[in-house]
Design a protein around this motif. Structure first.
Motif, PDB file in Angstrom:
ATOM      1  N   VAL A 147      61.195 -13.483  31.968  1.00 48.58           N
ATOM      2  CA  VAL A 147      60.767 -14.295  30.833  1.00 48.58           C
ATOM      3  C   VAL A 147      59.972 -13.367  29.921  1.00 48.58           C
TER       4      VAL A 147
ATOM      5  N   GLN B 278      57.495 -22.128  26.614  1.00 49.32           N
ATOM      6  CA  GLN B 278      57.398 -21.315  27.823  1.00 49.32           C
ATOM      7  C   GLN B 278      58.225 -21.938  28.954  1.00 49.32           C
TER       8      GLN B 278
ATOM      9  N   GLU C 248      61.433 -20.301  30.933  1.00 49.33           N
ATOM     10  CA  GLU C 248      61.442 -20.150  32.396  1.00 49.33           C
ATOM     11  C   GLU C 248      62.627 -20.889  33.014  1.00 49.33           C
TER      12      GLU C 248
ATOM     13  N   ARG D 253      57.634 -12.540  34.615  1.00 57.02           N
ATOM     14  CA  ARG D 253      57.207 -12.618  33.220  1.00 57.02           C
ATOM     15  C   ARG D 253      56.715 -11.265  32.765  1.00 57.02           C
TER      16      ARG D 253
END
Length: 311
Positions: free
Chosen positions: A45, A66, A70, A99
């Motif tokens: 991510v 976000q 994801e 991430r």
């Protein structure tokens, strides 16, 4: 030429869910199946996407963005798992979603999971033209210490199996950097029961003014024959069939023309050779070969080879 026996125990497939990433994943799955290695599917991510959301947006919107990124990353790795189950049902697959900055997370994952080879498409979700490498792939090629199997958009179809891999092209300039690629090229040819095509380009386009062209060409051809003989010795030691050619012309063009003419299935090349470029530069020959190839290209970093020799 020094040599070492290669082993492939783990293959990493980075994915962003794009068609290009899946094309890279398929070749990675094929390779892992051929050598009975573990497959790792990783989706990152990209936190720069999240950080670039304007601060005037409320936090709920940012959280939604976000969560969506994801979710997309989870779907991307699951798509690799599904593809692996179709192509190689017995393959062990490890998945991860992380991430950060994609190429940095990929580099970290290679170290922590002791990855031997990365397989990835040369074009990501950004929709760059075919002649431009995807930025993530380009950064990975410049930073990792393991070979990268780069799969161009033109190689979306097909597979990397012993049945479909008959000719492995191994360009060489006889340098220590090329020695690492020779080891990998011969090993992969052995895995797929393919023939190695060793190729040296006597590039007369860089002739110095005032130098007798025939003298320079003769010296280049002699250097080429020496480089090819080193490949022949390495191939014979592994029981791999080999043919060698000294060609004349700019190396990248010679490589791509030869690949077309001889129906090459896989190219294996060092990320830099005699030119002495720093580790983090691909070298123009390799870069142009990756950008122009219609078949997968395994890029072997010199740094990885030097580290093994020093140990």
């Amino acid at each position: 030429m020094s040599s070492m026996i290669q082993t492939i125990d783990s293959v990493l497939v980075p994915t962003d869910g794009s068609d290009s990433a899946l094309a890279g994943a398929k070749r990675g799955i094929d390779l892992a199946a051929a050598v009975d290695a573990e497959l790792h599917a990783l989706s990152v991510v990209d936190t720069t996407d999240i950080e670039n959301v304007p601060s005037i947006l409320d936090s709920d919107a940012t959280a939604d963005d976000q969560a969506a990124l994801e979710d997309a990353a989870e779907e991307a790795v699951e798509a690799v798992v599904a593809t692996a189950q179709e192509r190689a049902p017995d393959l062990e697959v490890t998945t991860a979603v992380e991430r950060g900055t994609p190429f940095r997370r990929i580099d970290d994952y290679v170290d922590t999971a002791e990855i031997d080879v990365i397989a990835m498409g040369t074009k990501g979700r950004t929709g760059l033209k075919r002649v431009v490498l995807g930025s993530v792939t380009e950064n990975v090629l410049r930073t990792v210490d393991v070979p990268v199997l780069a799969v161009p958009p033109a190689a979306v179809d097909g597979s990397l199996t012993p049945e479909n891999t008959e000719n492995v092209l191994l360009p060489t300039d006889g340098s220590e950097g090329a020695a690492a690629a020779v080891d990998w090229g011969v090993h992969l040819a052995d895995v797929f029961d393919a023939m190695v095509h060793a190729l040296y380009s006597a590039d007369t386009s860089r002739l110095t003014m005032g130098t007798e062209p025939s003298t320079i060409l003769s010296e280049l051809e002699q250097t080429g024959e020496t480089a090819l003989e080193a490949v022949r010795e390495r191939a014979r030691a592994s029981g791999v069939s080999v043919t060698g050619t000294v060609a004349n012309g700019p190396p990248a063009r010679v490589i791509l023309d030869y690949a077309d003419d001889k129906a090459v299935d896989l190219i294996v090349i060092g990320t830099h050779g005699r030119s002495g470029l720093e580790r983090h530069l691909l070298g123009s020959v390799t870069e142009n070969a990756v950008r122009g190839a219609d078949v997968p290209v395994v890029c072997v970093p010199m740094a990885e080879y030097e580290a093994d020799i020093e140990e």
